[in-house]
Each structure stands twice: as C-alpha cells, then as structure tokens.
Design a protein around this motif. Structure first.
Motif, PDB file in Angstrom:
ATOM      1  N   UNK A  94       0.825  -1.212   0.000  1.00 12.45           N
ATOM      2  CA  UNK A  94       0.000   0.000   0.000  1.00 12.45           C
ATOM      3  C   UNK A  94       0.859   1.262   0.000  1.00 12.45           C
ATOM      4  N   UNK A  95       0.525   2.191  -0.894  1.00  8.27           N
ATOM      5  CA  UNK A  95       1.219   3.470  -0.925  1.00  8.27           C
ATOM      6  C   UNK A  95       2.571   3.444  -1.588  1.00  8.27           C
ATOM      7  N   UNK A  96       2.991   2.287  -2.143  1.00 14.05           N
ATOM      8  CA  UNK A  96       4.319   2.167  -2.742  1.00 14.05           C
ATOM      9  C   UNK A  96       4.222   1.610  -4.155  1.00 14.05           C
ATOM     10  N   UNK A  97       5.194   1.951  -5.011  1.00 14.72           N
ATOM     11  CA  UNK A  97       5.246   1.293  -6.314  1.00 14.72           C
ATOM     12  C   UNK A  97       5.520  -0.201  -6.138  1.00 14.72           C
ATOM     13  N   UNK A  98       5.166  -0.999  -7.145  1.00  9.91           N
ATOM     14  CA  UNK A  98       5.444  -2.432  -7.085  1.00  9.91           C
ATOM     15  C   UNK A  98       6.946  -2.653  -7.215  1.00  9.91           C
ATOM     16  N   UNK A  99       7.585  -3.297  -6.228  1.00  9.71           N
ATOM     17  CA  UNK A  99       9.027  -3.497  -6.319  1.00  9.71           C
ATOM     18  C   UNK A  99       9.375  -4.731  -7.146  1.00  9.71           C
ATOM     19  N   UNK A 100      10.563  -4.714  -7.744  1.00  9.77           N
ATOM     20  CA  UNK A 100      11.125  -5.907  -8.377  1.00  9.77           C
ATOM     21  C   UNK A 100      11.959  -6.628  -7.323  1.00  9.77           C
ATOM     22  N   UNK A 101      11.564  -7.848  -6.969  1.00 10.43           N
ATOM     23  CA  UNK A 101      12.267  -8.634  -5.968  1.00 10.43           C
ATOM     24  C   UNK A 101      13.286  -9.511  -6.675  1.00 10.43           C
ATOM     25  N   UNK A 102      14.561  -9.335  -6.349  1.00 16.48           N
ATOM     26  CA  UNK A 102      15.638  -9.998  -7.092  1.00 16.48           C
ATOM     27  C   UNK A 102      16.532 -10.787  -6.135  1.00 16.48           C
ATOM     28  N   UNK A 103      16.753 -12.036  -6.457  1.00 17.68           N
ATOM     29  CA  UNK A 103      17.734 -12.867  -5.761  1.00 17.68           C
ATOM     30  C   UNK A 103      18.924 -13.004  -6.685  1.00 17.68           C
ATOM     31  N   UNK A 104      20.025 -12.337  -6.355  1.00 16.57           N
ATOM     32  CA  UNK A 104      21.199 -12.320  -7.216  1.00 16.57           C
ATOM     33  C   UNK A 104      22.164 -13.419  -6.784  1.00 16.57           C
ATOM     34  N   UNK A 105      22.554 -14.264  -7.742  1.00 19.05           N
ATOM     35  CA  UNK A 105      23.461 -15.368  -7.468  1.00 19.05           C
ATOM     36  C   UNK A 105      24.930 -14.934  -7.518  1.00 19.05           C
ATOM     37  N   UNK A 106      25.234 -14.019  -8.420  1.00 21.78           N
ATOM     38  CA  UNK A 106      26.620 -13.694  -8.672  1.00 21.78           C
ATOM     39  C   UNK A 106      27.236 -14.693  -9.642  1.00 21.78           C
ATOM     40  N   UNK A 107      28.524 -14.535  -9.884  1.00 22.86           N
ATOM     41  CA  UNK A 107      29.239 -15.399 -10.818  1.00 22.86           C
ATOM     42  C   UNK A 107      30.567 -15.795 -10.170  1.00 22.86           C
ATOM     43  N   UNK A 108      30.525 -16.943  -9.451  1.00 25.56           N
ATOM     44  CA  UNK A 108      31.709 -17.447  -8.741  1.00 25.56           C
ATOM     45  C   UNK A 108      32.185 -16.436  -7.695  1.00 25.56           C
ATOM     46  N   UNK A 109      31.239 -15.882  -6.929  1.00 29.11           N
ATOM     47  CA  UNK A 109      31.577 -14.958  -5.840  1.00 29.11           C
ATOM     48  C   UNK A 109      31.078 -15.545  -4.530  1.00 29.11           C
ATOM     49  N   UNK A 110      31.650 -15.082  -3.412  1.00 28.39           N
ATOM     50  CA  UNK A 110      31.276 -15.616  -2.100  1.00 28.39           C
ATOM     51  C   UNK A 110      29.950 -15.053  -1.619  1.00 28.39           C
ATOM     52  N   UNK A 111      29.688 -13.771  -1.927  1.00 27.42           N
ATOM     53  CA  UNK A 111      28.491 -13.109  -1.410  1.00 27.42           C
ATOM     54  C   UNK A 111      27.796 -12.329  -2.507  1.00 27.42           C
ATOM     55  N   UNK A 112      26.490 -12.278  -2.432  1.00 31.38           N
ATOM     56  CA  UNK A 112      25.716 -11.460  -3.350  1.00 31.38           C
ATOM     57  C   UNK A 112      24.549 -10.869  -2.565  1.00 31.38           C
ATOM     58  N   UNK A 113      23.345 -10.712  -3.203  1.00 29.02           N
ATOM     59  CA  UNK A 113      22.282  -9.968  -2.539  1.00 29.02           C
ATOM     60  C   UNK A 113      20.894 -10.534  -2.846  1.00 29.02           C
ATOM     61  N   UNK A 114      19.969 -10.295  -1.905  1.00 27.41           N
ATOM     62  CA  UNK A 114      18.544 -10.249  -2.239  1.00 27.41           C
ATOM     63  C   UNK A 114      18.150  -8.786  -2.113  1.00 27.41           C
ATOM     64  N   UNK A 115      17.294  -8.315  -2.995  1.00 24.09           N
ATOM     65  CA  UNK A 115      16.923  -6.898  -2.908  1.00 24.09           C
ATOM     66  C   UNK A 115      15.560  -6.632  -3.503  1.00 24.09           C
ATOM     67  N   UNK A 116      14.981  -5.545  -3.056  1.00 30.21           N
ATOM     68  CA  UNK A 116      13.733  -5.017  -3.616  1.00 30.21           C
ATOM     69  C   UNK A 116      14.079  -3.714  -4.317  1.00 30.21           C
TER      70      UNK A 116
END
Length: 441
Positions: free
Chosen positions: A231-253
């Motif tokens: 409510x009251x916000x634009x629809x976010x794109x929810x992304x689970x980023x794997x990366x490419x042979x990296x130790x850490x990446x992200x989940x983000x809206x």
C-alpha cells in the motif's frame, strides 16, 4: 560444409526471420502451422497472403514479431494471425495481455474465426512461460525442426534439401540442442536443470510469490519474484542475485526510477538495526541484504544450502517491507508524511485489493453493456490482482480502450478515473495519480 560459416550466436530475431521466409515461401509449411489453430481459426480462400515482421499493433504501441495477413482483391484485410516468438526471454509486463486484446479487437472487426495468436518457443520454455495459455496455440521449435526434416526425405531438389538442412540446424541451435557445431545455443543445460530445481524449492518456501521463469542463458545469474503489492508504494522488483563465482551477493527489492532517494533512505533511520542497506542500482532504489553467492552451473544439491539461505532472506525482506511500508512511503514521497499513505495503511491491504478488484470487474460489466469487452484487463486481474492491474496499466501507454471510452463519452469507466476516486486515497502514489490526471485531461 565448414562449421565456420555458422559461428554466429543465434538470437530471437533469427527465429522471426526464419518464420517470415518459410511462411512466405512454403504454402505447405504455412498450412502445417495453421493446422495448430483448427479449433479457433479458418483461413479465408481466394485471398493474397502477405507476411510482415515487427508490425505495430492497432491496440497499443507494441509490436508483433510476425504477422500473417489475408487480403481480398480490393486490398482489404480479411484475416490475421499474430505470432510471438520466445527463445530465452520472458514476456514483458502486459505483453501476453496485449496480444489477447489485439486478437479480440480483430475478431470483433473480421469475424470470430478470422483472427488468432500463436506462441513459438522451445518445448522447455512452453512449459514454464507464464501466460502461455493466453495464446490460441503453442508450437515448439523442436516440432518445426521435425517438420522440416521430414520434408528432406521427399523428392526435393538438392538446393532445397541443403536449405532445409541449414534451417534445421538453426532451429536446433535455438532450442539448445547444438552446443559446439553450427550455431552456438544461448541456453546452458546445467543452468536449465538448476532453474527447475530452484523454482520448485521457491514454491515451497515462498508460496505467496511467483518466481519468474529463468532464461537459462550464459548471463542467467538472477531470479526475479513477482506478486508483492505494498500500500502506498510502487510495485518493487524482488531480485535474488546469485553472482558469478563470488562468495556473497544480494537479495533486494528495487523501486524503479527512485535511485535518487537512496541517500534519503539511508538518512531516514528506518534501516538502522536491520541487515538492509539502501543503494543505487542503475535508476532504481534497492533495499538489499547480503546472501551467499550461488553457482547455477553446479549440481543443485551442492548449492542447496546457499539457495535456502537466499530464499529465507527474501522471505524476511518481504516481511520487513510489509511491516515498514508506511515509513518507507514517507521516505519515497520526499520525507513528508502523506495523509493518503496513512489512511491506506490503516486498512487491511488484502481487503483493499479485493474491493478494488470488485470495482474493476464492475467497470468491465458496464463496458460490456456498451459492447466493449476489455478482456485483457480481466486477464491482468487474474494475474496481478486489482491494484497491481491498475498500476501496470498506468505504466503502459494509454490503450485503445481508453480512446474508445472517450469516444463513447464514458471516460468515467476508465481505470484512470477509478484510481482518482476518494475511496482509494492512499493506495496509489502521487506520481501514479498525476499520470491518471494527465490522461483524463
């Protein structure tokens, strides 16, 4: 024949070019393809058949990949078949619905069995593409290749046989069968297998969301989730980023077009004590948390723990967004408390969506009484819900239906008019309301 002649990577446009040429040059192939439409379409007799690539559709500013048209001796169109080809890409927002609207308008003008739509894609993609059922028929690239290969056993000239052989190679590359010979396929089999296992686990752990089918290509290192409305916000794109042979990446809206508000989000204090940070991601504002990197070309079992950690982090992010939507709305609206946002969050979001959906369906009923049937809107409601549908329509260019309502002097039945009604105060952002106001003016 040297393989060096075929080292170019295949793309979706190669499929479009193939369809235009083969449908024009081979009435046999055209009849074979149209045979998949016998339940919905009758090709008129005694008409000239013309092929067109990337024509602009009449109902909106989008394009059709390939169109077959039948024309009578006066040059008037008597029937149309629209073809959408997909190789690795997913449907764009509203794309399948736009095809349905175009076909519905053509049937209204030409006759119930004088227009249809066909989806052409690899067999594996046909099983995973959302909204594939919107089309009147689906034809796999593998079946097309088999049909061409069958012709080679006939008494055909040497040159035709050679052309058919090359086209079969092209089609096999497009559906991922050829890896090192002829054209190089874009899909990666290991990633395709990984994507299927990932999607199954995502359905278990995030049942309220939909994971968008993966492209399974060399650059497929992200999964996108749909289905969250705040409510009251634009629809976010929810992304689970794997990366490419990296130790850490992200989940983000990611909130599109709001990258400039990342400093305000960081300064607001709403992220204090949380695992989240606010960052600029291109033109988007990303609220994100760190998760383990994932290798989608490794066996899924070896990556399962990292996948579970990422999915759980996505679930936690969604819960945080739901619980903090009012505060986040203040930040995204420039730091000033918004009465509309406060009013909306005081009511149950699910109840609001049901009420808005009912209002949209009532609009459809009133339009139908005027002999106007916006079926594309109904299909969007089934997929996105009422509020999500309104937001998607505001993102797209004004539709042919909007112009039709204006001609009927019933602009009060436009979605834009509904959005601006006082009873929905707080549901839509100020920018969404401004778009609606501009269109109505």
């Amino acid at each position: 024949m040297s393989d060096e002649l075929f080292r170019d990577r295949v793309r979706e446009r190669d499929l479009d070019n193939f369809l235009v040429e083969e449908l024009h040059a081979s009435p046999e192939f055209r009849s074979w393809l149209l045979g998949h439409l016998t339940a919905r379409f009758d090709a008129p007799e005694g008409c000239e058949v013309r092929l067109q690539k990337s024509p602009t559709r009449l109902q909106d500013s989008r394009q059709t990949d390939v169109q077959i048209g039948w024309f009578d001796p006066t040059g008037a169109v008597t029937a149309r078949v629209l073809i959408e080809s997909k190789v690795t890409a997913d449907f764009q927002p509203g794309q399948a619905e736009a095809y349905a609207a175009e076909v519905a308008a053509a049937r209204s003008e030409l006759g119930a069995r004088r227009a249809a739509s066909v989806l052409v894609a690899p067999a594996g993609r046909l099983c995973t593409l959302l909204d594939a059922s919107t089309f009147d028929a689906s034809v796999s690239i593998e079946d097309i290749a088999d049909a061409l290969e069958a012709r080679r056993g006939e008494d055909v000239p040497v040159e035709v046989d050679a052309r058919l052989a090359v086209r079969v190679q092209l089609l096999e590359a497009l559906c991922g069968k050829r890896v090192s010979t002829a054209w190089i396929a874009r899909t990666v089999p290991e990633k395709r297998d990984f994507a299927e296992a990932y999607a199954a686990l995502a359905r278990e752990r995030l049942p309220a969301l939909r994971v968008r089918p993966s492209t399974d290509g060399p650059k497929a290192i992200t999964r996108i989730f749909e289905g969250l409305t705040l409510p009251g916000l634009p629809v976010p794109a929810l992304r689970h980023e794997f990366g490419n042979a990296v130790s850490w990446k992200w989940v983000n809206a990611q909130f599109s077009g709001l990258a400039h508000l990342a400093p305000a989000a960081r300064a607001s204090g709403i992220l204090a004590g949380t695992p989240y940070s606010a960052e600029e991601a291109g033109k988007s504002l990303a609220i994100r948390a760190r998760t383990p990197g994932i290798d989608p070309q490794s066996p899924f079992a070896s990556q399962r723990d990292a996948v579970v950690a990422g999915l759980d982090a996505m679930a936690a992010l969604v819960d945080w967004l739901k619980g903090n939507a009012p505060k986040l709305a203040v930040v995204l609206q420039g730091g000033t408390p918004a009465p509309r946002a406060a009013a909306a969050t005081a009511r149950n979001a699910a109840s609001l969506d049901r009420e808005f959906t009912d209002a949209l369906r009532d609009i459809y009923a009133q339009c139908a009484a005027l002999d106007y049937h916006p079926t594309g809107m109904l299909q969007m409601i089934d997929r996105l819900g009422g509020i999500g549908t309104a937001r998607r329509l505001l993102e797209l260019p004004p539709s042919e239906g909007f112009a039709r309502l204006a001609l009927l002097e019933r602009i009060d039945l436009a979605v834009e008019s509904l959005v601006l009604e006082p009873r929905w105060d707080g549901i839509f952002t100020e920018e969404e309301r401004r778009i609606a106001q501009r269109r109505l003016r």
